[in-house]
Structure formats: C-alpha cells, structure tokens
Design a protein around this motif. Sequence first.
Motif, PDB file in Angstrom:
ATOM      1  N   ASP A  74      -4.358 -11.189  -7.737  1.00 27.07           N
ATOM      2  CA  ASP A  74      -5.058 -10.244  -6.875  1.00 27.07           C
ATOM      3  C   ASP A  74      -6.227  -9.568  -7.596  1.00 27.07           C
ATOM      4  O   ASP A  74      -7.284  -9.330  -7.001  1.00 27.07           O
ATOM      5  CB  ASP A  74      -4.088  -9.170  -6.371  1.00 27.07           C
ATOM      6  CG  ASP A  74      -3.060  -9.746  -5.418  1.00 27.07           C
ATOM      7  OD1 ASP A  74      -3.344 -10.797  -4.816  1.00 27.07           O
ATOM      8  OD2 ASP A  74      -1.980  -9.153  -5.286  1.00 27.07           O
TER       9      ASP A  74
ATOM     10  N   ASP B  11      -5.205  -4.108  -3.810  1.00 33.35           N
ATOM     11  CA  ASP B  11      -3.936  -3.483  -3.403  1.00 33.35           C
ATOM     12  C   ASP B  11      -3.989  -2.979  -1.975  1.00 33.35           C
ATOM     13  O   ASP B  11      -3.376  -1.964  -1.638  1.00 33.35           O
ATOM     14  CB  ASP B  11      -3.609  -2.310  -4.341  1.00 33.35           C
ATOM     15  CG  ASP B  11      -3.479  -2.744  -5.785  1.00 33.35           C
ATOM     16  OD1 ASP B  11      -2.862  -3.800  -6.026  1.00 33.35           O
ATOM     17  OD2 ASP B  11      -3.992  -2.036  -6.671  1.00 33.35           O
TER      18      ASP B  11
ATOM     19  N   ARG C  56      -2.727  -3.921   0.951  1.00 34.14           N
ATOM     20  CA  ARG C  56      -1.487  -3.777   1.716  1.00 34.14           C
ATOM     21  C   ARG C  56      -0.641  -2.625   1.205  1.00 34.14           C
ATOM     22  O   ARG C  56      -0.093  -1.841   1.989  1.00 34.14           O
ATOM     23  CB  ARG C  56      -0.695  -5.082   1.671  1.00 34.14           C
ATOM     24  CG  ARG C  56       0.614  -5.047   2.449  1.00 34.14           C
ATOM     25  CD  ARG C  56       0.392  -4.676   3.902  1.00 34.14           C
ATOM     26  NE  ARG C  56       1.629  -4.495   4.641  1.00 34.14           N
ATOM     27  CZ  ARG C  56       1.691  -4.057   5.879  1.00 34.14           C
ATOM     28  NH1 ARG C  56       0.592  -3.749   6.520  1.00 34.14           N
ATOM     29  NH2 ARG C  56       2.842  -3.913   6.493  1.00 34.14           N
ATOM     30  N   ARG C  57      -0.538  -2.489  -0.112  1.00 35.78           N
ATOM     31  CA  ARG C  57       0.273  -1.403  -0.665  1.00 35.78           C
ATOM     32  C   ARG C  57      -0.314  -0.047  -0.306  1.00 35.78           C
ATOM     33  O   ARG C  57       0.413   0.895   0.007  1.00 35.78           O
ATOM     34  CB  ARG C  57       0.380  -1.559  -2.187  1.00 35.78           C
ATOM     35  CG  ARG C  57       1.323  -2.674  -2.607  1.00 35.78           C
ATOM     36  CD  ARG C  57       1.704  -2.522  -4.074  1.00 35.78           C
ATOM     37  NE  ARG C  57       0.569  -2.874  -4.936  1.00 35.78           N
ATOM     38  CZ  ARG C  57       0.360  -4.098  -5.398  1.00 35.78           C
ATOM     39  NH1 ARG C  57       1.170  -5.085  -5.059  1.00 35.78           N
ATOM     40  NH2 ARG C  57      -0.666  -4.343  -6.197  1.00 35.78           N
TER      41      ARG C  57
ATOM     42  N   VAL D 241       0.514   0.570   3.380  1.00 38.38           N
ATOM     43  CA  VAL D 241       1.927   0.914   3.548  1.00 38.38           C
ATOM     44  C   VAL D 241       2.163   2.368   3.149  1.00 38.38           C
ATOM     45  O   VAL D 241       2.957   3.081   3.782  1.00 38.38           O
ATOM     46  CB  VAL D 241       2.814  -0.041   2.722  1.00 38.38           C
ATOM     47  CG1 VAL D 241       4.249   0.474   2.663  1.00 38.38           C
ATOM     48  CG2 VAL D 241       2.796  -1.434   3.329  1.00 38.38           C
ATOM     49  N   ALA D 242       1.469   2.825   2.102  1.00 38.76           N
ATOM     50  CA  ALA D 242       1.606   4.227   1.700  1.00 38.76           C
ATOM     51  C   ALA D 242       1.133   5.154   2.813  1.00 38.76           C
ATOM     52  O   ALA D 242       1.712   6.223   3.034  1.00 38.76           O
ATOM     53  CB  ALA D 242       0.813   4.474   0.421  1.00 38.76           C
TER      54      ALA D 242
ATOM     55  N   ASP E  67       3.752   5.261   5.565  1.00 42.94           N
ATOM     56  CA  ASP E  67       4.924   6.074   5.233  1.00 42.94           C
ATOM     57  C   ASP E  67       4.767   7.526   5.675  1.00 42.94           C
ATOM     58  O   ASP E  67       5.763   8.248   5.796  1.00 42.94           O
ATOM     59  CB  ASP E  67       5.175   6.022   3.720  1.00 42.94           C
ATOM     60  CG  ASP E  67       5.719   4.674   3.280  1.00 42.94           C
ATOM     61  OD1 ASP E  67       6.240   3.935   4.145  1.00 42.94           O
ATOM     62  OD2 ASP E  67       5.611   4.346   2.071  1.00 42.94           O
TER      63      ASP E  67
ATOM     64  N   GLY F  37      -0.360  -9.415   1.922  1.00 45.15           N
ATOM     65  CA  GLY F  37       0.252  -8.977   0.672  1.00 45.15           C
ATOM     66  C   GLY F  37      -0.802  -8.408  -0.230  1.00 45.15           C
ATOM     67  O   GLY F  37      -1.964  -8.681  -0.107  1.00 45.15           O
ATOM     68  N   GLY F  38      -0.458  -7.629  -1.170  1.00 45.94           N
ATOM     69  CA  GLY F  38      -1.462  -7.030  -2.006  1.00 45.94           C
ATOM     70  C   GLY F  38      -1.057  -6.996  -3.415  1.00 45.94           C
ATOM     71  O   GLY F  38      -1.608  -6.336  -4.218  1.00 45.94           O
TER      72      GLY F  38
END
Length: 367
Positions: A64, A171, A173-174, A177-178, A181, A366-367
Amino acid sequence: MTAPPAVVWGRRVWLTIGVVILLVAACYAAGQVSLVVVPVALALFPAALLAPLTARLRATRLPDSAVALLILLLLLAVLGGAGVFIGRALAEQAPQIADHVSRGLSRIEDRVDVAGLPGGAGGIEDLARKAGSAVAGGGLLSRGLGAAEEAGAVAAGALILLVVLFFYVKDGRRLWVAVLDLVPARHQARVDQLGAQSFATIGFYLRGRLLVAAIDAVTIGVGLWILQVPLALPLSMLVLLGALLPFLGALLAGSVAAVVALADRGFAVAIAVVVLVVLVQEVEAHILTPVIQGRVVSLHPLLVLLSVTAGTVLLGILGAFLAVPVAAVLARLVDNLRGRPAPTRRSRRRRGPPAAATGPAEARSGG
C-alpha cells in the motif's frame, strides 16, 4: 399509526433548519482552522480522481505504501510538466501578449468615448493610471508582507495536502472505518453507502470535467488557428484551465481570446471568436456533458450557476471549482435519503449502484 401530513412536514422543516445550523457552525469552525481543514478536504479530490488507477495498482499486489508513493509521484510529474509547458509557452509570448493588449485598448479607445464616462478620464491609459493610483492610495500595494505570509500559508497547505493524499491512498479504508465508528451502529451501513456514492460522484465528475475541458481546448484552439488568431496555443491552454470552472471559466477564456483577436485581426475576427466560444459551450452543455458525465452529476444549469456564484463569493476561485462537485454530492445524498436508486455513469436511464462505489480512498479495497 401514520403521522398526519402536517406533522411529517413539520419534522422535515425542523430537520432542515437543524442541518442548516449545523452546516453554518461547521463552516465557521472550519474557517478558524482553514490551514488544516482545506488541504484535508481538497485531498479527497485527487484521491477520487485517481481511484481507478489506485485500484489497478493494488491489483498488482504492490504494498500500500508503494502504491501511495507511485500515485503521489505521478500526480506531481503531471502537474509539474503541465505547469512548465504552460508557463514556458506564456513566458515566450509575453511580449506579444502585451503588444496585443495595448493595441486592443487603442482600438477600443478609438471607438468608445471614455472621456464621457464619470470621473473625467481622458482615455484608457488615463483610466489605468487612476486605477493604479487608487490601489496605491488604498494601501494595497504596501501589503507585501501580508502577501508573503499568504504565499507561505499556501505552500504549507500544499505540503499538508500531499501528505494527507498519501495517507488517503495508503490507509483510506482504515481512516474511513474510524469515521464510521463515530456513527451509531444502526446507521453505519447507510453512512458507508453514502460515503461510497459521494466518493464515486466526485471522481467521476473530475474525470469527466477534465475530458470535456480537453475537448473544449482542442476545438477552440483549432478554431483560433483557422482564424489565424495569434497565441492560439497559450489561449487554448487558458481554455483548458478555464473549462474546469463552469460559466466563469468559459467567460474568462472567451473574453481573453476575443480581445487578442480584436487587437490583431479586427472586429470581424473577434466576433467570430466569440461565436466560436459560444458554440463550443453550447455543444458542451447539451451534448458533451450529458453524454460524458450523464446522470451522475446531473444538475439543472440554474443550480450550477447559483452554486458557482455562491462558491466564488465564499471562497473565490477555489469555491468556484468546488461548487459543482459539492452540489452534485449533495444531490446524490438527497437521492439516497429519499430512497431513489443511485444513478450510473454509463447511461441516463440505467439504475443501480455506481460501478465505482468503493468509498473514500478505495474504501472497499482494503487499506
């Protein structure tokens, strides 16, 4: 039990008022830390623009971080090469541009009684001198330090943008996702879908707009060459840049081309240039944009004009550039909230989720 229509509409009105208040508060808060917020927001645009290439590079199983670095280097190479090419073309012909402008002003002065205008000006040059004196008298010329500070802020913002873009690609995707949340669990799937559609809309708008701008530049450039208007190449580059700003950019580029034609070729050719620019804009509005961009960014021309005007008033050139993609994203969000199927980029009639709905920075890869 179904609520009465008056109650339903009342809830909608209060919800709209609440959203508007939150947006105003968010804009005010963002304005206080614009050096950080603006680059973070702007980095989404190149990330969305280059999302297909990012996906292809990820498919090669590159790390990545390597994919993000390649994307960053490619973007810098393209922007740097374009800047050098356009800058060199303009620098080499700067004396000719100045000469054409001077002759154009002389032609206008010969046909317009400037002395009859309020202020008692004796001519175009007298008007220019008075304007310069007014600017100097207003203290604007003494703000060199402020301009240097602004230039430093722009450079810092550009550096932050590049760093943020790197992490969006690496990053994405991550990071998304954060953000998810922070949303209640029952709404996460809906917000994820809205983010994916918004990201896809931004990317498709930018790619389509660049293609339309390139077609406009080539068409007008060839027309200027046929009409034997000097500086056809720099003017076509100006059209390419101006076409990225709906309405305002086309007006600016067409005006400059018409003035150059007036200075060197006379009124007949200048009128022909104006007609050429108008025809190209009509073809763009009624053929190119619907075919290339389709329903994904389908907005009424009046909405586009109002969006560009509001963006220009709020943020200047930056706001004019951001206005249409932001309006398109809001339109897609409204479609989603009202339960309408997401429009596709392939056809004005086809329905279903967009093919590129991967979310911010390749959210589903994906990340």
